[in-house]
Scaffold this motif. Structure first.
Motif, mmCIF file in Angstrom:
data_model
loop_
_atom_site.group_PDB
_atom_site.id
_atom_site.type_symbol
_atom_site.label_atom_id
_atom_site.label_comp_id
_atom_site.label_asym_id
_atom_site.label_seq_id
_atom_site.Cartn_x
_atom_site.Cartn_y
_atom_site.Cartn_z
ATOM 1 N N ALA A 158 -6.084 4.531 0.221
ATOM 2 C CA ALA A 158 -5.142 3.116 -0.542
ATOM 3 C C ALA A 158 -5.645 2.135 0.750
ATOM 4 C CB ALA A 158 -4.453 3.738 -0.844
ATOM 5 N N LEU A 159 -4.884 2.610 1.464
ATOM 6 C CA LEU A 159 -5.120 1.594 2.684
ATOM 7 C C LEU A 159 -6.280 0.506 2.980
ATOM 8 C CD1 LEU A 159 -4.107 -0.499 5.323
ATOM 9 C CD2 LEU A 159 -4.434 1.811 6.173
ATOM 10 N N VAL A 169 0.847 -1.117 -0.141
ATOM 11 C CA VAL A 169 0.057 0.108 -0.209
ATOM 12 C C VAL A 169 0.914 1.383 0.027
ATOM 13 C CG1 VAL A 169 -0.313 0.241 2.437
ATOM 14 C CG2 VAL A 169 -2.127 0.838 0.631
ATOM 15 N N ARG A 207 -7.847 -1.068 0.408
ATOM 16 C CA ARG A 207 -7.201 -2.720 0.335
ATOM 17 C C ARG A 207 -7.145 -4.060 1.227
ATOM 18 N NH1 ARG A 207 -4.481 -2.167 -3.838
ATOM 19 N NH2 ARG A 207 -1.943 -1.937 -4.035
#
Length: 391
Positions: free
Chosen positions: A329-330, A322, A333
């Motif tokens: 973005a985390l 990431v 994921r």
């Protein structure tokens, strides 16, 4: 033969180096543990190891106090007269190597896990300290019968490029190892169903990505996802970039994450979760939490940064990468693993395989003992200190 292990906390020696000390003891050697006072030191006696204390403040910069620490260390080494001194962490490496030079300890191993605050932070204090620490490292590491152990190739390259130590005196041993017989996966061949549980376990430093982790929890909660976020670890008052205790309590009251504090039984905790998250932009060695998670067969989400990339080597194969400082973005994921439980299981299985092949504690201990043997071979010249070879 006598070994002294020197670290800035008894907690570090007990949790990360006890197994190495016990291996040496089983081989017939004497091992002395040396650290500042703390609650873990008394446990060494149960393993038949002697522990001596040294007054030391790892965050101190006062010249008088630091001089006293160095003189106390010199006195301790004069009393113990070890054949080999193994120093752990940056400050202990500097002080230990300097003291060993004065006392003429025959062999010295310095182990530094990650570049640390001084070399990675852009804060004024770190920038001011960097030239002084670099000079002290060159001075302390420049001796014939010494080797530097680093945990990843990125750090080895950085130390050599900065001319802190000759490249031929560096040995890379990835991590301090994990007991793969104690850290084991939950026995199940079927994909995980139900509420996804994710964990961040680390010293609570901002650079570990703690804020991004909490922000990702808030994002997913607003989107209606039922993902449980756990946070294990405590603030580190000795580090200027520690999260404050009051902030941790606020997160807990807000219900964004379940704050666990210090966890004694990590294998039990890891068997209760499916994902380990470490969105770190700290200059890691090899994060212990990641190799423990890998041994337990968890899917891992981390950054493609030095140290972290030693555990997750290929995105989508043995874990997920990431971007740093990117909570969105985390969150994406984590949502990906929440939606794809087959991928979750596959990543966990590959992580376990990597732990067995690269991070098994017994492999790491053997590599460390090999470094000791390399240093303790009889000196080729009569002008160098004489040491007894290891069997």
């Amino acid at each position: 033969m006598k070994f002294v292990f020197f670290a800035n906390t008894d907690w570090y020696l007990y949790n990360f180096r006890l197994a190495t000390a016990l291996r040496l003891k089983a081989d017939g050697h004497e091992v002395v543990m040396l650290s500042p006072p703390g609650p873990f030191g008394a446990r060494f006696a149960a393993s038949g190891l002697r522990w001596i204390t040294l007054s030391m403040d790892r965050a101190s910069l006062g010249p008088v106090r630091e001089a006293r620490t160095l003189f106390a260390l010199i006195s301790a080494l004069r009393r113990e007269r070890p054949d080999l001194l193994h120093n752990f962490t940056l400050k202990c490496a500097i002080y230990g190597a300097l003291a060993a030079r004065v006392v003429r300890v025959p062999a010295v191993v310095n182990a530094v896990a990650g570049m640390g605050y001084v070399f990675t932070s852009n804060r004024t204090k770190a920038r001011v300290l960097r030239p002084l620490v670099s000079w002290l490292l060159r001075l302390s590491l420049d001796r014939p019968r010494s080797l530097l152990i680093l945990q990843n190739p990125d750090d080895a390259t950085a130390f050599a490029a900065a001319r802190l130590v000759p490249a031929d005196r560096v040995r890379v041993i990835r991590s301090s190892g994990v007991d793969v017989r104690r850290f084991t996966p939950v026995a199940s061949d079927s994909p995980v169903h139900g509420r996804l549980r994710v964990l961040l376990a680390a010293r609570l430093l901002w650079e570990k990505g703690v804020q991004e982790y909490v922000d990702a929890a808030a994002l997913l909660r607003r989107e209606g996802r039922s993902v449980e976020f756990l946070l294990a670890g405590t603030p580190d008052p000795g580090n200027p970039r520690s999260v404050e205790e009051a902030q941790v309590k606020r997160w807990g009251r807000e219900g964004l994450v379940r704050c666990l504090g210090h966890v004694e039984d990590m294998p039990a905790l890891l068997r209760e979760v499916e994902v380990m998250v470490l969105p770190s932009y700290y200059r890691e060695g090899v994060p212990r939490s990641l190799i423990e998670a890998a041994a337990c067969g968890l899917a891992i989400i981390t950054t493609d940064r030095p140290g972290c990339r030693e555990v997750v080597t290929h995105h989508g194969v043995d874990g997920l990468h990431v971007a740093v400082r990117d909570a969105r973005a985390l969150a994406d994921r984590i949502a990906q693993l929440d939606d794809d439980r087959v991928l979750l299981a596959r990543l966990g299985a590959r992580a376990r395989q990597r732990a067995l092949s690269e991070f098994d504690e017994q492999l790491v201990i053997q590599r460390t003992v090999d470094v000791y043997r390399e240093l303790l071979r009889p000196a080729p010249s009569a002008t160098r200190p004489t040491v007894r070879p290891m069997p």
